[in-house]
Design an enzyme around this catalytic site. Structure first.
Site, short mmCIF file in Angstrom:
data_model
loop_
_atom_site.label_atom_id
_atom_site.label_comp_id
_atom_site.label_asym_id
_atom_site.label_seq_id
_atom_site.Cartn_x
_atom_site.Cartn_y
_atom_site.Cartn_z
N HIS A 179 33.01 -11.82 42.30
CA HIS A 179 31.85 -12.95 41.73
C HIS A 179 30.56 -12.27 41.61
O HIS A 179 29.59 -12.63 40.88
CB HIS A 179 31.77 -14.18 42.68
CG HIS A 179 32.93 -14.90 42.59
ND1 HIS A 179 34.25 -14.67 43.48
CD2 HIS A 179 33.42 -16.09 41.87
CE1 HIS A 179 35.17 -15.61 43.17
NE2 HIS A 179 34.73 -16.55 42.19
N ASP A 219 40.60 -14.12 34.61
CA ASP A 219 39.90 -14.73 35.59
C ASP A 219 38.54 -15.04 34.75
O ASP A 219 38.19 -14.68 33.72
CB ASP A 219 39.58 -13.81 36.69
CG ASP A 219 39.24 -14.40 37.95
OD1 ASP A 219 38.98 -15.74 37.81
OD2 ASP A 219 39.30 -13.91 39.14
#
Length: 566
Positions: free
Chosen positions: A394, A466
């Site tokens: 992230h 993702d």
């Protein structure tokens, strides 16, 4: 005197009949063992059919064949023509010993089972049996039991001269008996093989042909939404850009009542579109849960791994599916199949079942199958394995200096196990593996997605990235070009969980790449086919949901947890 003449005449007749029988047996050729050239050649059989069998028993065998043909089956084979796909066949029987392409489709020979199956695309349309009991049946046996066929065909080449008796069993299936063509020397040949055949109507191909490029590219997008109610930008994503799926996070889901209202509004907005929406969220259990309200939480995967009971993991999957279904979701970004091999991993940790790949494999597959039992699509993640990273993707792009051989010995084991058990969707994580691909992270790497996941592990389901708005990607790549590179690498779906402008930029870039030939429209069609097949398999219809019964959901949770957490 007359009695003596009659006796002599009878004696001469018996001698003549014996001579004729002896000559006939000498002239009769051996039973033909060359396979019908309508199909590819497969193994030859050393056992030859013989005449003179028990007629009553043969009648039973023939009737059994006819009854099964009416269901699209042949004896002793679990697969159904027109329904079973190649993945199911390969899971049960392994790889075929021979594969032959023909104008009708691809024929695969399974020598041990004495079966040949013809596939169009991936669906079985022709199942052929060469088993010995079938080859004990003769032409006269068939006609005596079934009467004249609906159609007679002939096939001949340099090795084969055959007759094909076609019986239309019902509106869906034909039963074909393939035999050597009768001759003066053998007027009653034995069956060579049978075929149960159905015409495949490719409804998905017809749907794809009717779709515009914009619709196809929209199906390849899994987009995030903003707010706790239906926003104008979300409506535009659904109606104008025809996105195929939506992901919701905890900040979209405040209360059960609000969540049900939002989910129903999303479905209603999609009402005029050709295909239903994927509606997904991350409901893993432990610290990664999204559903609102006073729901009892699941134990972490790490805790489930410590208990290490397959049935517990399966029932957890069932509970996850039950809860998601109650709120209107049809897809779960779970289970995590990462092996927690790095204790300093900042992103996986207790989201993993274990640091042992066999435990991750078994329990992850059980959770996956529990979700499937509730008609909720599981998405296993994060291929090729996020368990040995020391950076949160992230925030930045993790780098793992492992070779393919290293991955095969650890990280890939659970993913291969899940693929062998028929998983439908694999999510690819953002991990740079420079020993395999120095330029692209795994989510954008053709070597990893097409080379390893598709070709080496044999996965033919839906591959998705993702979230492409994670800094592992946005710190290094333009979102539009990243989407293009991801599709070129072999992804079917691009997940863009944040910002309307990011989703539209990705769609625009993909459209330009198709227009300029960088990506073929055939590749887009192949991805859309897999997406439609997945939606049809789980019978997605986007039906509105009613108020959620939290007490019922919690009661089921308590019942399961009390059984295993003592």
């Amino acid at each position: 005197m007359h009695k003596r003449r009659r006796g002599l005449l009878l004696f001469l007749v018996l001698i003549l009949m014996g001579l004729l029988f002896f000559i006939g047996m000498k002239m009769r050729p051996a039973t033909q063992t060359t396979r019908n050239s309508e199909s590819p050649p497969v193994q030859e059989h050393s056992d030859h059919a013989t005449e003179g069998g028990d007629t009553g028993n043969l009648d039973v065998v023939i009737q059994d064949i006819v009854n099964l043909a009416g269901e699209g089956k042949v004896p002793d084979v679990p697969f159904v023509a027109g329904e079973s796909d190649s993945r199911t066949v390969h899971q049960q029987w392994g790889d075929p010993q021979q594969v032959t392409e023909s104008a009708n489709g691809q024929y695969e020979d399974f020598l041990q089972q004495e079966i040949t199956i013809g596939f169009q695309s991936t669906k079985a349309f022709d199942i052929r049996s060469f088993k010995a009991d079938i080859r004990n049946i003769h032409l006269a046996d068939i006609k005596n039991k079934l009467g004249e066929p609906d159609e007679v065909r002939y096939y001949q080449d340099t090795k084969t001269n055959q007759i094909i008796l076609v019986y239309q069993v019902n509106d869906h299936y034909q039963l074909k008996w393939i035999l050597p063509k009768p001759t003066d020397g053998d007027a009653n040949p034995a069956v060579h093989h049978i075929s149960v055949y159905t015409a495949i109507t490719d409804d998905i191909a017809e749907t794809i042909n009717q779709m515009t490029l914009d619709e196809k590219l929209g199906q390849m997008m899994f987009a995030g939404v903003s707010g706790t109610s239906l926003q104008q930008e979300t409506t535009s994503l659904i109606r104008d850009y025809k996105v195929g799926g939506l992901i919701l996070y905890a900040n979209n889901l405040e209360t059960p009542q609000q969540t049900v209202s939002l989910m129903n509004d999303l479905m209603a907005a999609n009402g005029t579109n050709r295909l239903p929406l994927f509606l997904g969220t991350d409901q893993e259990g432990g610290k990664v849960v999204r559903l609102p309200g006073p729901l009892k939480n699941f134990p972490t995967n790490q805790k489930i791994g410590q208990i290490n009971q397959a049935q517990f993991s399966y029932e957890i999957g069932q509970l996850l599916g039950e809860q998601l279904k109650a709120f209107g979701f049809n897809l779960d970004f779970a289970p995590v199949m990462d092996v927690n091999s790095n204790p300093n991993n900042p992103i996986i940790g207790d989201r993993s079942f274990s640091n042992k790949p066999d435990i991750v494999s078994q329990l992850g597959i059980q959770t996956m199958q529990g979700l499937e039992s509730q008609q909720v699509i599981p998405v296993i993640k994060h291929f090729p394995g996020h368990g040995d990273t020391s950076v949160d993707s992230h925030l930045e792009l993790p780098k793992v200096s492992k070779s393919l051989d290293d991955l095969t010995k650890l990280e890939l084991i659970p993913f291969k196990a899940a693929i062998d058990k028929g998983v439908d969707v694999v999510m690819v994580g953002h991990i740079l593996l420079p020993k395999i691909d120095q330029q692209y992270p795994s989510s954008m790497s053709k070597e990893i997605i097409t080379g390893i996941l598709r070709n080496q592990l044999g996965f033919d389901g839906v591959v998705m990235t993702d979230d492409m708005t994670m800094k592992a990607i946005t710190n290094h790549f333009n979102i539009g070009q990243a989407a293009v590179d991801s599709v070129k690498a072999g992804n079917d779906i691009i997940l863009i969980a944040h910002e309307f402008a990011n989703v539209t930029a990705a769609i625009d870039a993909l459209k330009a790449a198709v227009k300029n030939g960088e990506i073929t429209e055939q590749q887009i069609n192949d991805s859309v086919r897999r997406i439609i097949q997945l939606k049809e398999k789980y019978q997605l219809v986007n039906q509105p949901v009613s108020a959620v019964d939290l007490n019922k959901l919690n009661a089921h949770m308590v019942q399961v947890l009390n059984t295993y957490l003592k």
